[in-house]
Design a protein around this motif. Structure first.
Motif, PDB file in Angstrom:
ATOM      1  N   GLY A 148       0.771  -1.233   0.000  1.00 50.25           N
ATOM      2  CA  GLY A 148       0.000   0.000   0.000  1.00 50.25           C
ATOM      3  C   GLY A 148       0.800   1.280   0.000  1.00 50.25           C
ATOM      4  O   GLY A 148       0.266   2.339   0.333  1.00 50.25           O
ATOM      5  N   MET A 149       2.060   1.219  -0.380  1.00 50.59           N
ATOM      6  CA  MET A 149       2.836   2.455  -0.450  1.00 50.59           C
ATOM      7  C   MET A 149       2.297   3.320  -1.579  1.00 50.59           C
ATOM      8  O   MET A 149       2.050   2.829  -2.690  1.00 50.59           O
ATOM      9  CB  MET A 149       4.315   2.154  -0.683  1.00 50.59           C
ATOM     10  CG  MET A 149       5.156   3.392  -0.968  1.00 50.59           C
ATOM     11  SD  MET A 149       6.917   3.028  -1.089  1.00 50.59           S
ATOM     12  CE  MET A 149       7.330   2.868   0.648  1.00 50.59           C
ATOM     13  N   PRO A 150       2.119   4.617  -1.353  1.00 50.70           N
ATOM     14  CA  PRO A 150       1.647   5.500  -2.434  1.00 50.70           C
ATOM     15  C   PRO A 150       2.715   5.634  -3.528  1.00 50.70           C
ATOM     16  O   PRO A 150       3.907   5.706  -3.227  1.00 50.70           O
ATOM     17  CB  PRO A 150       1.400   6.829  -1.729  1.00 50.70           C
ATOM     18  CG  PRO A 150       2.245   6.777  -0.495  1.00 50.70           C
ATOM     19  CD  PRO A 150       2.268   5.338  -0.077  1.00 50.70           C
ATOM     20  N   ASP A 151       2.280   5.627  -4.751  1.00 48.97           N
ATOM     21  CA  ASP A 151       3.202   5.760  -5.886  1.00 48.97           C
ATOM     22  C   ASP A 151       3.370   7.244  -6.189  1.00 48.97           C
ATOM     23  O   ASP A 151       2.639   7.820  -6.987  1.00 48.97           O
ATOM     24  CB  ASP A 151       2.639   5.013  -7.096  1.00 48.97           C
ATOM     25  CG  ASP A 151       3.613   5.015  -8.265  1.00 48.97           C
ATOM     26  OD1 ASP A 151       4.764   5.464  -8.084  1.00 48.97           O
ATOM     27  OD2 ASP A 151       3.223   4.575  -9.364  1.00 48.97           O
ATOM     28  N   MET A 191      16.043  -0.064   9.290  1.00 48.75           N
ATOM     29  CA  MET A 191      16.193   1.342   8.908  1.00 48.75           C
ATOM     30  C   MET A 191      15.519   1.631   7.572  1.00 48.75           C
ATOM     31  O   MET A 191      14.827   2.649   7.420  1.00 48.75           O
ATOM     32  CB  MET A 191      17.683   1.695   8.844  1.00 48.75           C
ATOM     33  CG  MET A 191      18.382   1.720  10.198  1.00 48.75           C
ATOM     34  SD  MET A 191      20.187   1.771  10.044  1.00 48.75           S
ATOM     35  CE  MET A 191      20.409   3.341   9.225  1.00 48.75           C
ATOM     36  N   ILE A 192      15.717   0.766   6.595  1.00 52.53           N
ATOM     37  CA  ILE A 192      15.141   0.989   5.275  1.00 52.53           C
ATOM     38  C   ILE A 192      13.621   0.940   5.337  1.00 52.53           C
ATOM     39  O   ILE A 192      12.924   1.774   4.745  1.00 52.53           O
ATOM     40  CB  ILE A 192      15.697  -0.046   4.275  1.00 52.53           C
ATOM     41  CG1 ILE A 192      17.194   0.186   4.067  1.00 52.53           C
ATOM     42  CG2 ILE A 192      14.954   0.027   2.949  1.00 52.53           C
ATOM     43  CD1 ILE A 192      17.893  -0.932   3.362  1.00 52.53           C
ATOM     44  N   ALA A 198       8.045   6.208   6.340  1.00 54.34           N
ATOM     45  CA  ALA A 198       7.898   7.394   7.171  1.00 54.34           C
ATOM     46  C   ALA A 198       7.009   8.414   6.456  1.00 54.34           C
ATOM     47  O   ALA A 198       6.867   8.391   5.222  1.00 54.34           O
ATOM     48  CB  ALA A 198       9.267   8.009   7.455  1.00 54.34           C
ATOM     49  N   PRO A 199       6.378   9.311   7.205  1.00 53.89           N
ATOM     50  CA  PRO A 199       5.535  10.340   6.572  1.00 53.89           C
ATOM     51  C   PRO A 199       6.343  11.158   5.579  1.00 53.89           C
ATOM     52  O   PRO A 199       7.561  11.328   5.734  1.00 53.89           O
ATOM     53  CB  PRO A 199       5.079  11.196   7.767  1.00 53.89           C
ATOM     54  CG  PRO A 199       5.192  10.288   8.948  1.00 53.89           C
ATOM     55  CD  PRO A 199       6.372   9.403   8.680  1.00 53.89           C
ATOM     56  N   PRO A 200       5.695  11.661   4.530  1.00 52.80           N
ATOM     57  CA  PRO A 200       6.406  12.477   3.537  1.00 52.80           C
ATOM     58  C   PRO A 200       7.108  13.660   4.189  1.00 52.80           C
ATOM     59  O   PRO A 200       6.592  14.243   5.153  1.00 52.80           O
ATOM     60  CB  PRO A 200       5.296  12.946   2.599  1.00 52.80           C
ATOM     61  CG  PRO A 200       4.198  11.944   2.776  1.00 52.80           C
ATOM     62  CD  PRO A 200       4.272  11.506   4.206  1.00 52.80           C
ATOM     63  N   SER A 201       8.277  13.980   3.696  1.00 53.50           N
ATOM     64  CA  SER A 201       9.026  15.111   4.261  1.00 53.50           C
ATOM     65  C   SER A 201       8.359  16.422   3.857  1.00 53.50           C
ATOM     66  O   SER A 201       7.751  16.527   2.790  1.00 53.50           O
ATOM     67  CB  SER A 201      10.466  15.092   3.755  1.00 53.50           C
ATOM     68  OG  SER A 201      10.503  15.127   2.331  1.00 53.50           O
TER      69      SER A 201
END
Length: 203
Positions: A148-151, A191-192, A198-201
């Motif tokens: 489910g990672m956003p593209d 870590m990866i 992680a939330p978008p920077s």
């Protein structure tokens, strides 16, 4: 000497080239790169020096071909792992990937020795960058479709960066320990995984 490699078309010639590359990898297990010579490689491969020079200009050209072969296998590893049934959690996927690439250091003849003691061949820079990009594409595809990672541009950028970070962590894990520092390898997967999800920077 400038790198020069002849791409053989006949099966017999391809077999000779394969023997030369295999012999080089085998010799690197016990012979420092600086002590490696084309005569030694030819003898190990069971070919004449003249035959070796039909395909390679010098030992650097042989090593460059060997590394390109390894880079192709690196992409194949990513392709295989990311197209297999994916584990339940993304961190497990990264653990599988880290383990597979760690095994290259442990099991591939000449790999670790050349990684730390080989020449820095400028012509390989583009090949290495393209390999990293191909690995990042495959991992990104698996994360999007399996977890489910956003593209997005951001997620793809992070994926490319993560491949470089993973390479540096593998370098650190095997620099002093030929079996690999297990704590570093475990932390690499952790870590990866956390970085990529992680939330978008904020810009």
């Amino acid at each position: 000497m400038a790198e020069q490699t002849y791409e053989p078309r006949q099966q017999r010639s391809r077999e000779k080239v394969a023997r030369i590359l295999e012999a080089t990898a085998s010799l690197l297990e016990t012979t420092p790169y600086d002590d490696l010579g084309t005569k030694l490689i030819a003898a190990e491969a069971g070919v004449s020096v003249g035959a070796l020079y039909r395909y390679f200009a010098d030992k650097e050209a042989i090593v460059a071909s060997l590394v390109r072969q390894w880079l192709q296998l690196d992409v194949q590893i990513a392709e295989r792992i990311t197209t297999e049934p994916l584990p339940q959690h993304s961190r497990e996927l990264f653990e599988k990937l880290v383990t597979a690439y760690a095994d290259r250091f442990r099991k591939e003849p000449g790999y670790r020795r050349l990684w730390y003691g080989g020449p820095r061949i400028a012509s390989l820079r583009a090949d290495t960058q393209q390999t990293d990009l191909e690995i990042a594409k495959r991992v990104h595809r698996a994360l999007v479709h399996g977890y489910g990672m956003p593209d997005t541009v951001e997620s793809r950028r992070r994926g490319r960066l993560a491949v470089g970070v993973a390479s540096n962590l593998l370098d650190l894990a095997f620099r002093e320990d030929p079996t690999g520092d297990l704590d570093i390898l475990a932390d690499a997967a952790l870590m990866i995984d956390r970085y990529l999800f992680a939330p978008p920077s904020e810009k």
